[in-house]
Design a protein around this motif. Structure first.
Motif, mmCIF file in Angstrom:
data_model
loop_
_atom_site.group_PDB
_atom_site.id
_atom_site.type_symbol
_atom_site.label_atom_id
_atom_site.label_comp_id
_atom_site.label_asym_id
_atom_site.label_seq_id
_atom_site.Cartn_x
_atom_site.Cartn_y
_atom_site.Cartn_z
ATOM 1 N N LYS A 78 0.818 -1.205 0.000
ATOM 2 C CA LYS A 78 0.000 0.000 0.000
ATOM 3 C C LYS A 78 0.858 1.265 0.000
ATOM 4 O O LYS A 78 0.550 2.242 -0.691
ATOM 5 C CB LYS A 78 -0.947 0.001 1.203
ATOM 6 C CG LYS A 78 -2.029 -1.061 1.140
ATOM 7 C CD LYS A 78 -2.982 -0.808 -0.011
ATOM 8 C CE LYS A 78 -4.107 -1.837 -0.043
ATOM 9 N NZ LYS A 78 -5.033 -1.600 -1.173
ATOM 10 N N ASP A 82 -0.410 2.766 -3.251
ATOM 11 C CA ASP A 82 -1.726 3.339 -2.921
ATOM 12 C C ASP A 82 -1.853 4.765 -3.440
ATOM 13 O O ASP A 82 -0.903 5.549 -3.398
ATOM 14 C CB ASP A 82 -1.941 3.316 -1.411
ATOM 15 C CG ASP A 82 -3.421 3.418 -1.055
ATOM 16 O OD1 ASP A 82 -4.254 3.204 -1.947
ATOM 17 O OD2 ASP A 82 -3.733 3.704 0.116
ATOM 18 N N SER A 83 -3.029 5.105 -3.938
ATOM 19 C CA SER A 83 -3.377 6.478 -4.311
ATOM 20 C C SER A 83 -4.872 6.649 -4.095
ATOM 21 O O SER A 83 -5.674 5.907 -4.647
ATOM 22 C CB SER A 83 -3.014 6.776 -5.770
ATOM 23 O OG SER A 83 -3.709 5.912 -6.646
ATOM 24 N N THR A 84 -5.238 7.615 -3.252
ATOM 25 C CA THR A 84 -6.629 7.785 -2.846
ATOM 26 C C THR A 84 -7.051 9.232 -3.027
ATOM 27 O O THR A 84 -6.343 10.143 -2.569
ATOM 28 C CB THR A 84 -6.810 7.387 -1.367
ATOM 29 O OG1 THR A 84 -6.248 6.095 -1.156
ATOM 30 C CG2 THR A 84 -8.279 7.374 -0.985
ATOM 31 N N PRO A 85 -8.199 9.497 -3.662
ATOM 32 C CA PRO A 85 -8.684 10.882 -3.779
ATOM 33 C C PRO A 85 -9.198 11.392 -2.432
ATOM 34 O O PRO A 85 -9.934 10.699 -1.736
ATOM 35 C CB PRO A 85 -9.822 10.772 -4.804
ATOM 36 C CG PRO A 85 -10.272 9.341 -4.735
ATOM 37 C CD PRO A 85 -9.062 8.539 -4.384
ATOM 38 N N LYS A 86 -8.774 12.579 -2.052
ATOM 39 C CA LYS A 86 -9.188 13.192 -0.785
ATOM 40 C C LYS A 86 -9.526 14.652 -1.031
ATOM 41 O O LYS A 86 -9.290 15.200 -2.111
ATOM 42 C CB LYS A 86 -8.061 13.091 0.250
ATOM 43 C CG LYS A 86 -7.671 11.662 0.634
ATOM 44 C CD LYS A 86 -8.587 11.085 1.687
ATOM 45 C CE LYS A 86 -8.064 9.754 2.195
ATOM 46 N NZ LYS A 86 -8.908 9.195 3.259
ATOM 47 N N THR A 95 -4.920 14.041 -4.542
ATOM 48 C CA THR A 95 -4.669 12.607 -4.464
ATOM 49 C C THR A 95 -3.585 12.349 -3.425
ATOM 50 O O THR A 95 -2.513 12.961 -3.472
ATOM 51 C CB THR A 95 -4.220 12.040 -5.823
ATOM 52 O OG1 THR A 95 -5.247 12.281 -6.788
ATOM 53 C CG2 THR A 95 -3.963 10.549 -5.719
ATOM 54 N N GLU A 101 1.307 8.783 3.499
ATOM 55 C CA GLU A 101 0.813 8.159 4.729
ATOM 56 C C GLU A 101 1.973 7.620 5.558
ATOM 57 O O GLU A 101 1.987 7.733 6.790
ATOM 58 C CB GLU A 101 -0.170 7.040 4.391
ATOM 59 C CG GLU A 101 -1.447 7.524 3.730
ATOM 60 C CD GLU A 101 -2.332 6.382 3.262
ATOM 61 O OE1 GLU A 101 -3.572 6.504 3.390
ATOM 62 O OE2 GLU A 101 -1.791 5.358 2.793
ATOM 63 N N PRO A 138 -2.724 2.122 6.365
ATOM 64 C CA PRO A 138 -3.585 1.780 5.225
ATOM 65 C C PRO A 138 -4.419 0.545 5.511
ATOM 66 O O PRO A 138 -4.006 -0.332 6.283
ATOM 67 C CB PRO A 138 -2.577 1.531 4.087
ATOM 68 C CG PRO A 138 -1.303 1.177 4.773
ATOM 69 C CD PRO A 138 -1.290 1.933 6.066
ATOM 70 N N GLU A 144 -11.885 6.137 9.470
ATOM 71 C CA GLU A 144 -12.929 6.247 8.452
ATOM 72 C C GLU A 144 -14.240 6.750 9.035
ATOM 73 O O GLU A 144 -14.642 6.356 10.139
ATOM 74 C CB GLU A 144 -13.158 4.888 7.788
ATOM 75 C CG GLU A 144 -11.990 4.401 6.947
ATOM 76 C CD GLU A 144 -11.735 5.296 5.747
ATOM 77 O OE1 GLU A 144 -12.720 5.842 5.202
ATOM 78 O OE2 GLU A 144 -10.569 5.452 5.361
ATOM 79 N N GLU A 369 -3.793 14.913 3.673
ATOM 80 C CA GLU A 369 -4.558 15.955 2.982
ATOM 81 C C GLU A 369 -4.783 17.184 3.853
ATOM 82 O O GLU A 369 -5.052 18.285 3.352
ATOM 83 C CB GLU A 369 -5.903 15.407 2.502
ATOM 84 C CG GLU A 369 -6.927 15.111 3.593
ATOM 85 C CD GLU A 369 -6.765 13.732 4.187
ATOM 86 O OE1 GLU A 369 -7.643 13.306 4.954
ATOM 87 O OE2 GLU A 369 -5.734 13.080 3.899
#
Length: 469
Positions: A78, A82-86, A95, A101, A138, A144, A369
Motif C-alpha cells: 500500500k 496506494d493512491s486515494t482521492p481526498k 490525491t 501516509e 492503510p 474512516e 490531505e
C-alpha cells in the motif's frame, strides 16, 4: 507406538506435515469423476467441493489468488502503490499517495519519541502520536467516517472517528478538560498577588496581534483567511488546547484539526520555545530578582473567588461563560470542601480519560490531505508567531511594571502568562533556578499562569461574541 513424552518434536513435525498436506489439497482442482457426481443426490459428497457450509455464495480462491490477496493487503504494498482521492480542509480535491501516509506515520513515531524518551509532556504527546499512527495505517480504516444508513447510524465507522465526533469536534471534551483544570488549580497565588493578573492579560496581546497579522497576510499570494479563520489561528498564542478546539469548532470547523494539533504541539514544546525568548528579553540582573513569599490566602477567599469570576463573566462576556463556568465549577468543588469525591474524580479519573480520548482524537486529524499543504504550513507558522509574541509581551509588561513598583517582580514570571498550566510556570521557575539555585519562582509564576487561562478564555469569548453571529 510413539510415546508423546519421549518424542514431542517428532509428533509436532507429523502434525505440521498433515496440516500442510490438507492445506495444499484444499486448493487442488476437483477430479472429473467427482465433478460428475451430483451433490444434490449424494449430500455426503458436498464437502468434496471444498465449500464450507453456508458459504456457497462466496467465490473460490485459488492458491495463487490467495497469495496475491495477502501480498496486496500488506502495508508495504500500500505504501508503494496506494493512491486515494481526498479533499483538503479548503475543499480542494487532491490525491494522497501511500508514501505520504508513511511520512505521517514517521511523524507520529517522532511525536511518541518526544513524549516517551525526551519527556516533553508525555500525557499529551504519546496519545497524540499514536493517534497519528493509527489514522494513517492503510486498510485498517481506524479514522474512516463510514457510511450513513437510512436509520441514522453509521456502518464501517473507525473508532478514531467515533472519538473525534463524540467530543473533539464539539464542545464536550474541551469543557470537561476545563472542569478538570479548575479542580487541579490553586488560584491562591493569583488571589495573594492580584497584580500578576496583568501579566496574564498581557500575554493575550499575542493572540490579538496575530489576528491582525493574519488579516494583513491575506495580501500575500496564496493566503486567504477570513476573520473567523484568523481568530481560530490566533488563539493558538494562548497555548490553551481546549480553548483552541472550542473556538475553532464555533468559528472555523474545517480548520479545527490543524489548529488543534498546532496548539497542543506548542504546549508540549514550551520548555524548548520559551527559554530562548526569556533570556533574550531579560538581563541577568533581572533574572536574579527575588520576590517575597506570598501571603496566606484564606479558605473563604478561595471559595468566593470562582463564584465572583463566574458572575462577572455572565454579566460582561456571556460568550465565554461555558469555558469560564466549567473552569470555576471545577475550582469551586475543589475549594468548598463538601464534595471531595467529585473533586478527586474531576482531577484524576475523569481528567485522565478525557485527556487520553481528546489527544487520540487530535492525533487522528493529522492526515496528509490536512497537513501536507501550504495553508496548514501557514497556520503552523502563524501559531508559532502568536505563541512567541504572547511570551514576549508577558516579559516586556513585567519589565514595564517594575518601573512603577517598589517591590520588583522577576520578569521571568511574565512568560507564564500563556495558559499552559503548569508547564509555563515550571519553565519560568527552571530558568530562574539556572541563574540562582535558591530563587524559587514557581508559586509566583502560578499567578500569571492561571490568569492566562482565564484571559485566553475571555479572549475566545470576545472573538465568538464579535464574529460568531
Amino acid at each position: 507406538m510413539i510415546e508423546l513424552k519421549k518424542n514431542p518434536l517428532l509428533v509436532t513435525k507429523i502434525c505440521l506435515v498433515i496440516i500442510a498436506g490438507a492445506f495444499v489439497f484444499s486448493f487442488m482442482p476437483r477430479p472429473a469423476a467427482q465433478q460428475a457426481v451430483s451433490t444434490d443426490d449424494l449430500p455426503s459428497f458436498r464437502n468434496l467441493e471444498g465449500i464450507i457450509p453456508n458459504s456457497s455464495d462466496i467465490p473460490r480462491v485459488s492458491l495463487k489468488r490467495f497469495i496475491s490477496n495477502i501480498a496486496e493487503t500488506t502495508g508495504i504494498f500500500k505504501f508503494l502503490t496506494d493512491s486515494t482521492p481526498k479533499k483538503t480542509p479548503a475543499n480542494v480535491d487532491i490525491t494522497i499517495f501511500g508514501w505520504q501516509e508513511l511520512l505521517m506515520i514517521a511523524v507520529g513515531f517522532l511525536v511518541v519519541y518526544l513524549g516517551a524518551v525526551k519527556g516533553f509532556e508525555p500525557l499529551l504527546l504519546i496519545p497524540i502520536g499514536f493517534g497519528v499512527i493509527f489514522v494513517n495505517i492503510p486498510v485498517a480504516g481506524m479514522g474512516e467516517a463510514g457510511h450513513l444508513l437510512a436509520d441514522g447510524t453509521r456502518e464501517g465507522q473507525g473508532f478514531l472517528d467515533v472519538i473525534y465526533k463524540a467530543g473533539v469536534g464539539n464542545e464536550f471534551f474541551p469543557l470537561i478538560i476545563f472542569m478538570g483544570i479548575g479542580a487541579m488549580t490553586d488560584f491562591g497565588p493569583l488571589i495573594a498577588n492580584p497584580k500578576t493578573a496583568i501579566l496574564g492579560a498581557a500575554a493575550q496581546f499575542g493572540v490579538f496581534a496575530t489576528l491582525f497579522g493574519i488579516s494583513i497576510a491575506n495580501y500575500l499570494p496564496g493566503v486567504a483567511f477570513n476573520l473567523r479563520e484568523a481568530c481560530s489561528v490566533a488563539i493558538i498564542g494562548g497555548a490553551d488546547g481546549p480553548t483552541t478546539i472550542y473556538i475553532a469548532a464555533k468559528l472555523a470547523p474545517h480548520l479545527l484539526a490543524t489548529v488543534a494539533v498546532a496548539a497542543y504541539s506548542y504546549m508540549a514544546l514550551v520548555p524548548i520555545i520559551q527559554p530562548p525568548i526569556m533570556k533574550a528579553l531579560t538581563t541577568k540582573h533581572e533574572r536574579l530578582i527575588k520576590m517575597k513569599q506570598l501571603r496566606p490566602v484564606s479558605k473563604r477567599e478561595k471559595v468566593i473567588f470562582p463564584i465572583v469570576v463566574f458572575v462577572l463573566t455572565i454579566f460582561l462576556i456571556p460568550a465565554a461563560a461555558p469555558l469560564i463556568g466549567c473552569l470555576m465549577f471545577g475550582n469551586f468543588i475543589r475549594e468548598c470542601g463538601v464534595v471531595e469525591r467529585l473533586s478527586k474524580t474531576a482531577q484524576n479519573e475523569l481528567m485522565n480519560i478525557v485527556s487520553m480520548f481528546l489527544s487520540l482524537g487530535v492525533g487522528s486529524q493529522m492526515t496528509p490531505e490536512k497537513f501536507l499543504n501550504p495553508s496548514s504550513l501557514i497556520i503552523v507558522l502563524m501559531g508559532l508567531f502568536a505563541f512567541g509574541i504572547a511570551t514576549a509581551t508577558g516579559l516586556l509588561v513585567a519589565k514595564i511594571m517594575n518601573l512603577f513598583l517598589k517591590e520588583k517582580i522577576n520578569p521571568l514570571i511574565g512568560s507564564a502568562g500563556v495558559s499552559a498550566v503548569p508547564m509555563a510556570a515550571r519553565v519560568a521557575n527552571k530558568v530562574g533556578l539556572e541563574e540562582d539555585p535558591g530563587n524559587f519562582l514557581l508559586m509566583h509564576a502560578m499567578g500569571p499562569n492561571v490568569a492566562g487561562v482565564i484571559g485566553t478564555a475571555i479572549a475566545a469569548g470576545v472573538m465568538i461574541a464579535v464574529y460568531g453571529g
